[in-house]
Enzyme design. Structure first.
Site, PDB file in Angstrom:
ATOM      1  N   HIS A   1      38.216   9.258  27.596  1.00  0.00           N
ATOM      2  CA  HIS A   1      37.702  10.422  27.108  1.00  0.00           C
ATOM      3  C   HIS A   1      37.724  11.229  28.729  1.00  0.00           C
ATOM      4  O   HIS A   1      37.230  10.716  29.766  1.00  0.00           O
ATOM      5  CB  HIS A   1      36.320  10.497  26.507  1.00  0.00           C
TER       6      HIS A   1
ATOM      7  N   GLU B   1      29.336   8.300  26.877  1.00  0.00           N
ATOM      8  CA  GLU B   1      28.947   7.728  25.476  1.00  0.00           C
ATOM      9  C   GLU B   1      28.104   6.295  25.825  1.00  0.00           C
ATOM     10  O   GLU B   1      28.417   5.753  26.715  1.00  0.00           O
ATOM     11  CB  GLU B   1      30.040   7.522  24.531  1.00  0.00           C
TER      12      GLU B   1
ATOM     13  N   HIS C   1      38.686   2.032  27.298  1.00  0.00           N
ATOM     14  CA  HIS C   1      37.889   1.072  26.483  1.00  0.00           C
ATOM     15  C   HIS C   1      38.378   1.232  24.900  1.00  0.00           C
ATOM     16  O   HIS C   1      39.336   1.789  24.696  1.00  0.00           O
ATOM     17  CB  HIS C   1      36.433   1.723  26.439  1.00  0.00           C
TER      18      HIS C   1
ATOM     19  N   ARG D   1      44.582   8.748  23.240  1.00  0.00           N
ATOM     20  CA  ARG D   1      44.795   7.499  22.857  1.00  0.00           C
ATOM     21  C   ARG D   1      45.716   6.985  24.033  1.00  0.00           C
ATOM     22  O   ARG D   1      46.798   7.727  24.020  1.00  0.00           O
ATOM     23  CB  ARG D   1      44.928   7.420  21.362  1.00  0.00           C
TER      24      ARG D   1
END
Length: 279
Positions: free
Chosen positions: A59, A76, A134, A154
């Site tokens: 991200h 996150e 991740h 992605r």
């Protein structure tokens, strides 16, 4: 009145049925990969059921997201709620990499050989700053607290195809722009034990610039006094919440927003309490 949230359900190809079977999520969808519990405001809170591996992804941070996507970055945190024996996540690289090698590894299908494999257990907390490569592994159910952004690049998807029978889109060039090419630590900033007694333990999971998240483990009575609003997600057990003359019962999978002030808890369970600037 303490109102429970109305979640949004996401039926992605890697999802399972545990959120329906164990967390009380009612939907006609055959599977629930994600249940978006809170999705308005600066944070997004989810429950995730990964029956299969998620894609390897990254991200962007706020600066890149604003400049390129006219959006918000995504940092996150995961709390592992349950997992099958041997479950793991991919987290960061296992050695220093270069942009050129990552590109080549994506091309020849060997990218996962360069990723750190991190075994997980129930209760583990994993902090994923923007820019960290991740992936959630198969057999994991977790709660996620994140910046309210769905910007995902992605990188690798195990050669899967989507519902249309075509390979899912990759976002390699943007991913290479934002990736951290050094190994990363999953340790959450600001973690500590806040207080506890025979009936409860309150643990700070993280305090970072985007949100603060605590875990309350309850086995009796507890009074929580907050100077700002809180989002409460029940991840185990059940309890009664009481404010003044109001009482609301919450059970596993329920999510409610608590205003500032004192809330009395009575029950047995585990709860994630989240707040962020502006609440």
């Amino acid at each position: 009145m303490l109102n429970k949230s109305t979640p949004i359900f996401k039926d992605y190809i890697w999802g399972g049925t545990r959120l329906k079977e164990e967390y009380g999520k009612k939907t006609e969808l055959p599977r629930v990969a994600e249940s978006w519990e809170v999705y308005e405001g600066p944070v997004l809170m989810k429950l995730i059921d990964a029956r299969e591996n998620l894609s390897v992804q990254v991200h962007p941070d706020d600066a890149y997201a604003r400049g390129v996507e006219n959006g918000t970055g995504k940092t996150e945190m995961w709390v592992i709620l349950d997992c099958e024996p041997g479950a793991f996540i991919y987290f960061g690289f296992n050695r220093e990499m270069t942009r050129e090698e990552v590109r080549e590894r994506i091309r020849d299908g060997t990218l996962t050989e360069t990723l750190r494999v991190l075994p997980v257990r129930r209760g583990d907390v994993v902090f994923i700053p923007a820019g960290t490569i991740h992936a959630i592994g198969a057999g994991i159910v977790l709660a996620e607290v994140q910046q309210n952004s769905d910007l995902t690049y992605r990188v690798y998807d195990f050669n899967r195809v989507g519902a249309d029978g075509k390979p899912r889109e990759l976002h390699i060039e943007k991913a290479l722009d934002v990736l951290r090419f050094l190994p990363s630590s999953p340790a959450a900033p600001g973690s500590c034990i806040l207080n506890g007694d025979a009936d409860h333990q309150l643990e700070r999971l993280t305090k970072n610039e985007f949100f603060i998240a605590d875990r309350l483990t309850l086995s009796g009575q507890y009074k929580h006094n907050a100077d700002t609003g809180l989002i409460l997600l029940c991840v185990e057990g059940d309890c009664a919440l009481r404010r003044d003359q109001e009482e609301t019962h919450v059970t596993k999978g329920d999510c409610v927003t608590l205003p500032s002030g004192e809330t009395s808890f009575s029950g047995i369970g585990a709860f994630i309490l989240t707040k962020c600037p502006g609440m």
